[in-house]
Design an enzyme around this catalytic site. Structure first.
Site, PDB file in Angstrom:
ATOM      1  N   HIS A  39       0.742  -1.486  -0.125  1.00 35.85           N
ATOM      2  CA  HIS A  39       0.080  -0.030   0.464  1.00 35.85           C
ATOM      3  C   HIS A  39       0.844   1.103  -0.018  1.00 35.85           C
ATOM      4  CE1 HIS A  39      -2.203  -3.702   1.913  1.00 35.85           C
ATOM      5  NE2 HIS A  39      -3.910  -2.472   1.081  1.00 35.85           N
ATOM      6  N   HIS A  79      -2.286  -1.042   7.316  1.00 35.35           N
ATOM      7  CA  HIS A  79      -2.001  -1.744   5.736  1.00 35.35           C
ATOM      8  C   HIS A  79      -1.025  -0.614   5.545  1.00 35.35           C
ATOM      9  CE1 HIS A  79      -5.001   1.006   5.598  1.00 35.35           C
ATOM     10  NE2 HIS A  79      -5.114   1.918   4.830  1.00 35.35           N
ATOM     11  N   PRO A 141      -6.195  -5.046  11.095  1.00 32.33           N
ATOM     12  CA  PRO A 141      -7.767  -5.352  11.393  1.00 32.33           C
ATOM     13  C   PRO A 141      -7.966  -3.772  11.641  1.00 32.33           C
ATOM     14  CG  PRO A 141      -6.271  -6.776  12.371  1.00 32.33           C
ATOM     15  CD  PRO A 141      -5.290  -6.287  11.985  1.00 32.33           C
ATOM     16  N   ASP A 182     -10.180   6.264   7.298  1.00 34.49           N
ATOM     17  CA  ASP A 182     -11.652   6.706   6.753  1.00 34.49           C
ATOM     18  C   ASP A 182     -11.499   5.000   6.850  1.00 34.49           C
ATOM     19  OD1 ASP A 182     -11.969   8.711   5.704  1.00 34.49           O
ATOM     20  OD2 ASP A 182     -10.463   7.941   3.535  1.00 34.49           O
ATOM     21  N   ASN A 212      -9.028  11.266   3.474  1.00 32.29           N
ATOM     22  CA  ASN A 212      -8.585  11.042   2.522  1.00 32.29           C
ATOM     23  C   ASN A 212      -9.877  10.893   1.741  1.00 32.29           C
ATOM     24  OD1 ASN A 212      -8.534   7.992   2.528  1.00 32.29           O
ATOM     25  ND2 ASN A 212      -6.576   8.023   2.274  1.00 32.29           N
ATOM     26  N   ILE A 214     -10.603   8.186   0.387  1.00 32.52           N
ATOM     27  CA  ILE A 214     -10.479   6.956  -0.430  1.00 32.52           C
ATOM     28  C   ILE A 214     -10.621   6.182   0.439  1.00 32.52           C
ATOM     29  CG2 ILE A 214      -8.971   5.713  -2.082  1.00 32.52           C
ATOM     30  CD1 ILE A 214     -10.750   8.393  -3.387  1.00 32.52           C
ATOM     31  N   HIS A 288      -4.001   3.446  -3.501  1.00 30.88           N
ATOM     32  CA  HIS A 288      -4.548   2.610  -2.296  1.00 30.88           C
ATOM     33  C   HIS A 288      -3.649   1.451  -2.081  1.00 30.88           C
ATOM     34  CE1 HIS A 288      -6.341   0.713   1.285  1.00 30.88           C
ATOM     35  NE2 HIS A 288      -6.474  -1.022   0.711  1.00 30.88           N
ATOM     36  N   SER A 411     -22.843 -10.243  37.237  1.00 32.85           N
ATOM     37  CA  SER A 411     -23.295 -11.006  36.921  1.00 32.85           C
ATOM     38  C   SER A 411     -21.481 -11.686  36.672  1.00 32.85           C
ATOM     39  CB  SER A 411     -23.734 -10.849  35.421  1.00 32.85           C
ATOM     40  OG  SER A 411     -24.889  -9.947  36.129  1.00 32.85           O
ATOM     41  N   GLU A 440     -17.994  -4.871  24.378  1.00 30.30           N
ATOM     42  CA  GLU A 440     -16.217  -5.608  24.724  1.00 30.30           C
ATOM     43  C   GLU A 440     -16.128  -5.862  23.311  1.00 30.30           C
ATOM     44  OE1 GLU A 440     -20.564  -5.942  24.045  1.00 30.30           O
ATOM     45  OE2 GLU A 440     -20.601  -7.278  26.080  1.00 30.30           O
ATOM     46  N   HIS A 489     -21.648 -17.831  32.445  1.00 26.79           N
ATOM     47  CA  HIS A 489     -23.310 -17.994  31.356  1.00 26.79           C
ATOM     48  C   HIS A 489     -22.061 -18.881  30.367  1.00 26.79           C
ATOM     49  CE1 HIS A 489     -23.986 -14.678  34.733  1.00 26.79           C
ATOM     50  NE2 HIS A 489     -24.749 -14.749  34.154  1.00 26.79           N
ATOM     51  N   HIS A 501     -28.687 -16.596  24.474  1.00 29.62           N
ATOM     52  CA  HIS A 501     -26.990 -15.994  25.405  1.00 29.62           C
ATOM     53  C   HIS A 501     -26.683 -17.342  26.545  1.00 29.62           C
ATOM     54  CE1 HIS A 501     -28.626 -12.522  25.882  1.00 29.62           C
ATOM     55  NE2 HIS A 501     -28.621 -12.233  27.282  1.00 29.62           N
ATOM     56  N   ARG A 548     -22.984 -19.860  35.812  1.00 29.26           N
ATOM     57  CA  ARG A 548     -23.954 -19.307  36.478  1.00 29.26           C
ATOM     58  C   ARG A 548     -23.995 -20.188  37.812  1.00 29.26           C
ATOM     59  NH1 ARG A 548     -29.547 -19.499  36.420  1.00 29.26           N
ATOM     60  NH2 ARG A 548     -30.321 -17.383  37.085  1.00 29.26           N
TER      61      ARG A 548
END
Ligand SMILES: Cc1ncc(C[n+]2csc(CCOP(=O)(O)OP(=O)(O)O)c2C)c(N)n1
Ligand SMILES: [Mg+2]
Length: 698
Positions: A39, A79, A141, A182, A212, A214, A288, A411, A440, A489, A501, A548
């Site tokens: 890239h 990247h 990621p 972005d 940018n 893009i 890119h 919990s 989370e 749980h 759940h 639980r």
């Protein structure tokens, strides 16, 4: 500004600033071209931003890239890795061993850049922590780097509050910078993290947004038209803007604004042109993620006033310039910090010792004193309850064990309840109980960031919602960070809450993840042993899967000790003479069921063995002799019992074994009805055992 003649055959003169920036650009272009993959566009555009930050502001010593009070630079747009590799190369960052010893050689020699994206190069496609010194966290990621930076900023506030003492008010005062594009802005995790960072008023946090317009598919008008500035103002951030990524003065001004903002995080929105200087590719998605091509590179170099035929060219004076800038500043600060830590050790020996151990991922002396022993009790208690007792005992002994839940502490029972534990809030950065909110995914990444600063974080929630944070958890494992995830749980044991759940495939997910240690203890004493195991991990994240509902506390005077947890699986109850004709293997809440079936089988004269197997990973790590002693190869009659998908169990029960599991999403009903519906009763286990014996009769 001094001017430097670029090369003997070039008539162009440019400032050393420009020369350095163009070196970053051209190294990036050349590396991507040589790899024929990568890239180039974003390093070309953001070179002036990264240059200004590193050269003028970043408090970072390239000769000691693990100095604890260094400013952190996170490339969330992973990247654009060549941007970071160019900086690590040009500033002369030294390599650090796996044990955090600084080595003499460069972290990123020019040859590594020439081998960008090739096997074993220190310049892999995306930046990898623990592989390339100077890379603060693994990114790729999108969004993860941003959320991780929040964890780093949080950890700094916590460290500062505990360890900055009179006379040492600036022991920890590092800033955390993250550069994103972005994509990072679009990912939900960055919204979760930004919301929490604003709430916590993390003034040591600065995000730089490469605006940018893009992404891969083209202009952001396709999918992203929100007003980012307004969004961040809504989060409680300070937002500033630089309308030209090449305007070094405005960039410096923006960074100074960040430095002088003391009550909230800062977002700097920088308008840039991807592929800056490439005549046919600038401002297009073509810049890119693919090489520019030889002709386009030539034209871009011409635009930069660069010798068109030179490759991987570093003009005279550039290394020296970085050395005299970020290098000299960083070294001076770093040396001063180590002088002061010596004085600190004199004044505050206990705190200094804590810091030393924490930064070396060691535990304090006596960390396992006063851990509870649980007496046999047929009624027993939920493993989340016993975990609460163990966690609170151990947290008293380990001051930097800090963490919390995604709004589920009542919990998951992960609250630290002893005197002085406190809550981590904008007004109290000393608190040890964290409120991640219902976020989370960000919680996972924030734990990553905290762990990268070397405090010992834990995060908790319902096991089912591990799905919401899997991206972050995967990076915990990839980075080998010893984070403790407490997920309660853990089965259809949640009963009435029903299929949404009830974790079914989550155990299999976790077991499939390389490097992650999953432990599903069967009773209170196994819980204690599980905590002992995970606290001693240095380079692996762990998941504790807890119930639980109550489970009996096994009578350890009659059956094997719970210390067998450390070996992943152990013979809990054996056939007379240790010569079983059938083996029942259970984990967590299903071990009690195996024991019930065992008692019945023994009464009927069947030679049964029960193996408690809280952790596949720990068991697989044992030598063959031990594994064969627990699961003797000659005993083919085997039954596994687990309230979850039976995916993978045949590894232990064989292709002709019997696996009692669940192949639907569960159901909503009181637990006792569910146990019947899904076959988790002793009649089923006993029948399975007998049919296995019959099947495998010689
Ligand atoms: C979570 C995630 N989804 C998708 C991708 C694949 N991907 C890599 S870069 C990219 C586009 C990023 O656009 P932007 O952040 O604007 O970066 P720029 O092209 O401007 O450098 C995508 C979709 C990824 N790396 N991570
Ligand atoms: Mg973009």
């Amino acid at each position: 500004m001094s001017t430097v003649i670029l090369s003997p055959d070039s008539s162009v003169q440019q400032s050393i600033d420009q020369l350095s920036i163009n070196t970053i650009r051209t190294l990036s272009m050349d590396a991507v071209q040589a790899a024929n993959s990568g890239h180039p566009g974003t390093p070309m555009a953001m070179a002036p931003v990264a240059y200004t930050l590193w050269q003028e502001f970043l408090r970072f010593d390239p000769t000691d890239p693990v100095w604890p009070n260094r400013d952190r630079f996170v490339l969330s747009a992973g990247h654009a890795s060549m941007l970071l590799y160019s900086l690590l190369h040009l500033t002369g960052v030294r390599a650090v061993s796996k044990d955090y010893e600084t080595l003499g050689e460069p972290s990123v020699p020019l040859d590594a850049i020439k081998a960008f994206r090739q096997l074993d190069s220190r310049c892999p496609g995306h930046p990898e922590y623990r592989w390339t010194s100077g890379v603060e966290t693994t990114t790729g990621p999108l969004g993860q780097g941003l959320a991780t930076s929040v964890g780093m900023a949080i950890a700094r506030q916590w460290l500062a509050t505990r360890y900055n003492q009179p006379g040492f008010e600036d022991l920890f005062d590092f800033n955390v910078y993250a550069l994103c594009g972005d994509g990072c802005m679009m990912e939900g995790i960055s919204s979760e993290a930004a919301s929490l960072a604003g709430h916590l008023r993390l003034s040591n946090l600065c995000w730089i947004y490469d605006n940018n317009h893009i992404t891969i598919e083209g202009n952001t008008a396709l999918a992203f038209t929100e007003d980012v500035a307004t969004r961040f103002i809504g989060y409680g951030w300070n937002v500033t803007r630089v309308s030209d990524a090449n305007d070094l003065e405005m960039l410096a001004k923006a960074f100074r604004t960040f430095e002088s903002t003391t009550d909230r995080p800062t977002l700097i929105i920088v308008d840039s042109h991807i592929g800056y200087g490439a005549p046919h590719k600038q401002d297009t998605s073509g810049a890119h993620g693919e090489p520019l091509g030889e002709d386009e590179i030539r034209l871009a170099k011409r635009n930069y006033g660069w010798p068109e035929d030179e490759k991987f060219f570093v003009p005279d004076g550039v290394y020296e310039h970085f050395r005299d800038g970020v290098g000299a500043r960083g070294k001076q600060l770093r040396d001063r910090w180590f002088d002061r830590i010596a004085a600190y050790r004199q004044c505050y020996p206990e705190l200094a010792e804590e810091l030393y151990r924490m930064q070396h991922r060691q535990l304090p002396e006596g960390w396992d004193r006063d851990l509870p022993e649980f007496p046999a009790d047929p009624k027993g208690l939920a493993t989340r309850e016993s975990s609460a007792k163990v966690l609170n005992a151990v947290a008293k002994n380990i001051p930097w064990l800090i963490g919390g839940a995604a709004d589920l502490a009542p919990s998951t029972k992960t609250r630290l309840t002893f005197e002085g534990a406190g809550d981590f809030e904008a007004e109290n950065y000393a608190g040890r109980n964290f409120h991640f909110g219902i976020r989370e995914h960000a919680m996972g990444a924030i734990c990553n960031g905290m762990s990268l600063v070397k405090v010992r974080p834990f995060g908790s929630g319902f096991f089912i919602f591990v799905d919401y944070m899997r991206g972050a958890l995967r990076l915990s494992a990839l980075m080998e960070l010893p984070i403790i995830y407490v997920f309660t749980h853990d089965s259809i044991g949640v009963g009435e809450d029903g299929p949404t759940h009830q974790p079914i495939e989550q155990l299999a997910h976790m077991r499939a993840m390389p490097g992650l240690i999953l432990i599903r203890p069967c009773d209170a004493n196994e819980v204690r042993e599980a905590w002992k195991v995970v606290l001693q991990l240095h380079h692996a994240p762990a998941v504790l899967a807890l119930t639980r509902q109550a489970v009996p506390t096994i009578d350890r005077s009659k059956y094997a000790p719970a210390s067998g947890v450390a070996r992943g699986a152990y013979v809990l109850a054996d056939a007379p003479g240790g010569d079983p004709e059938v083996i029942l293997i259970g984990t967590g809440s299903e071990v009690a069921l195996c024991m019930e079936a065992y008692e019945q089988l023994v009464r009927e004269g069947v030679r049964a063995r029960v193996v408690s197997m809280p952790s596949w990973e720990l068991f697989d790590d044992q030598d063959e002799q031990y594994r064969d002693s627990v699961l003797p190869p000659r005993v083919k009659a085997r039954v596994s019992v687990e309230q979850a998908s039976d995916f993978g169990w045949s590894k232990y029960t064989g292709s002709e074994g019997y696996n009692i599991g669940i192949s639907t999403f569960g159901a909503s009903a009181p637990l006792k009805h569910l146990l019947k519906k899904f076959g988790f009763d002793s009649e089923h286990v006993v029948a399975a055992a007998k049919s296995q014996i019959a099947r495998h009769k010689p």
